[in-house]
Design a protein around this motif. Structure first.
Motif, PDB file in Angstrom:
ATOM      1  N   GLY A  91       0.830  -1.196   0.000  1.00 41.97           N
ATOM      2  CA  GLY A  91       0.000   0.000   0.000  1.00 41.97           C
ATOM      3  C   GLY A  91       0.866   1.249   0.000  1.00 41.97           C
ATOM      4  O   GLY A  91       2.000   1.247  -0.484  1.00 41.97           O
TER       5      GLY A  91
ATOM      6  N   ASN B 278       0.056   2.926  -4.421  1.00 47.56           N
ATOM      7  CA  ASN B 278      -1.285   2.613  -4.917  1.00 47.56           C
ATOM      8  C   ASN B 278      -1.574   3.356  -6.223  1.00 47.56           C
ATOM      9  O   ASN B 278      -2.098   2.788  -7.180  1.00 47.56           O
TER      10      ASN B 278
ATOM     11  N   GLY C 281      -8.496   1.778  -0.999  1.00 45.94           N
ATOM     12  CA  GLY C 281      -7.668   2.441  -2.008  1.00 45.94           C
ATOM     13  C   GLY C 281      -8.455   3.165  -3.085  1.00 45.94           C
ATOM     14  O   GLY C 281      -7.887   3.509  -4.132  1.00 45.94           O
TER      15      GLY C 281
ATOM     16  N   ALA D 221      -5.400  -2.667  -1.189  1.00 43.11           N
ATOM     17  CA  ALA D 221      -5.138  -1.334  -1.742  1.00 43.11           C
ATOM     18  C   ALA D 221      -4.490  -1.487  -3.110  1.00 43.11           C
ATOM     19  O   ALA D 221      -5.168  -1.596  -4.125  1.00 43.11           O
ATOM     20  N   ALA D 222      -3.166  -1.546  -3.160  1.00 45.76           N
ATOM     21  CA  ALA D 222      -2.490  -1.711  -4.450  1.00 45.76           C
ATOM     22  C   ALA D 222      -2.945  -2.999  -5.149  1.00 45.76           C
ATOM     23  O   ALA D 222      -3.157  -3.012  -6.371  1.00 45.76           O
TER      24      ALA D 222
END
Length: 314
Positions: A37, A42, A264, A305-306
């Motif tokens: 993250g 992100n 995210g 997130a990412a």
């Protein structure tokens, strides 16, 4: 291929999911997961998976977190440029409820060591960048250096003024072509930079003309994209810089989504907006905003997130 350059943070995220967010002093049972993250990373992953060649400037520790960042950047084809740090790689503790709401605590670690000197030294990366995107989980001098480098190279300078408690100096705003706050960040900017009390019910509830006027006070020369979560976003352009749009201000609806995790979503929006601007500079701004809202909606349908950034080209 048009390139997006992102300067910012990488964190190792530690995520606890429970039926609801814990109250002060309360212990809840839940599930744990970990993954990559940091707002900068992100957004870099989102830009790359949205189809733009992407460079990412960051600071990493000599530890497992740093190795994770390097490996993931290689996998996604991101040009990673790291400033080495003796501090551990950044971390984030994320608490998530079953409705997808979250609370986050960040340990900056190596992110605090990203320097203006390192950023300025990456001249070749800036020379190739159509859009430069920054946030505020890294030191302000480094972020300001990135925005100034973008302007000097003829790139579009884009500031995501997050997190909300970060100090946004007048120089950062003056050096930005596009600023993308959420409602909380916008309220803070109005209070600290314009001297206006934030709206009690949230900026998104204001009439368009009033909201547009506030945006013009905040960023007279550029574009403000106020993200409103499930209500979409509000766009406000300087009258002489409408970026291909017919209207100087308008609202764009959020895309339908089966929401699992909103962690995210803002980063997905910013990375996708930067990618679309880089890939289709001739398109009106409303086209880029439409793609970014769809991309952000798709990102909420997966946890993380990412890792939740979809492969979705404009």
């Amino acid at each position: 291929m048009p390139r997006v350059l992102v300067a910012g943070s990488f964190n190792v995220d530690h995520v606890w999911t429970a039926a609801r967010l814990p109250r002060p002093g309360e212990t809840l049972a839940g599930r744990y997961a970990t993954g990559p993250g940091g707002k900068g990373f992100n957004q870099a992953v989102a830009a790359r998976r949205a189809g733009a060649d992407t460079s990412f400037l960051c600071a990493l520790g000599a530890d497992a977190g740093g190795e994770l960042a390097r490996a993931l950047a290689r996998t996604d084809g991101i040009d990673l440029r790291e400033a080495p740090s003796a501090a551990p790689t950044g971390t984030a503790g994320i608490y998530l409820d079953e409705a997808g709401n979250n609370s986050i605590v960040i340990g900056a670690g190596a992110n605090a060591h990203l320097s203006a000197e390192f950023v300025t030294a990456q001249a070749d990366a800036f020379a190739d960048a159509a859009v430069v995107l920054v946030q505020l989980e890294s030191p302000a001098p480094a972020i300001l250096a990135a925005l100034r480098r973008a302007r000097a190279a003829g790139s579009l300078a884009m500031l995501n003024p997050a997190p909300a408690n970060a100090e946004v100096g007048a120089e950062l705003l003056a050096s930005s072509d596009i600023v993308t706050p959420n409602e909380t960040e916008f309220a803070g900017l109005l209070e600290r930079r314009v001297g206006r009390a934030p709206p009690d019910a949230g900026a998104g509830t204001l009439p368009d003309a009033q909201l547009h006027a506030l945006c013009r006070e905040l960023l007279p020369h550029g574009t403000v994209v106020l993200t409103l979560g499930g209500a979409g976003c509000f766009v406000s352009h300087a009258e002489d810089r409408r970026r291909g749009d017919e209207a100087a201000c308008y609202r764009a609806a959020a895309a339908p989504a089966r929401v699992v995790d909103t962690t995210g979503a803002g980063d997905a929006f910013n990375g996708a907006l930067a990618a679309s601007l880089a890939l289709r500079p001739e398109a009106p701004f409303t086209t880029h905003v439409g793609f970014a809202t769809r991309y952000a909606g798709a990102s909420t349908e997966r946890e993380g997130a990412a890792a939740a950034m979809p492969h979705l080209a404009p």
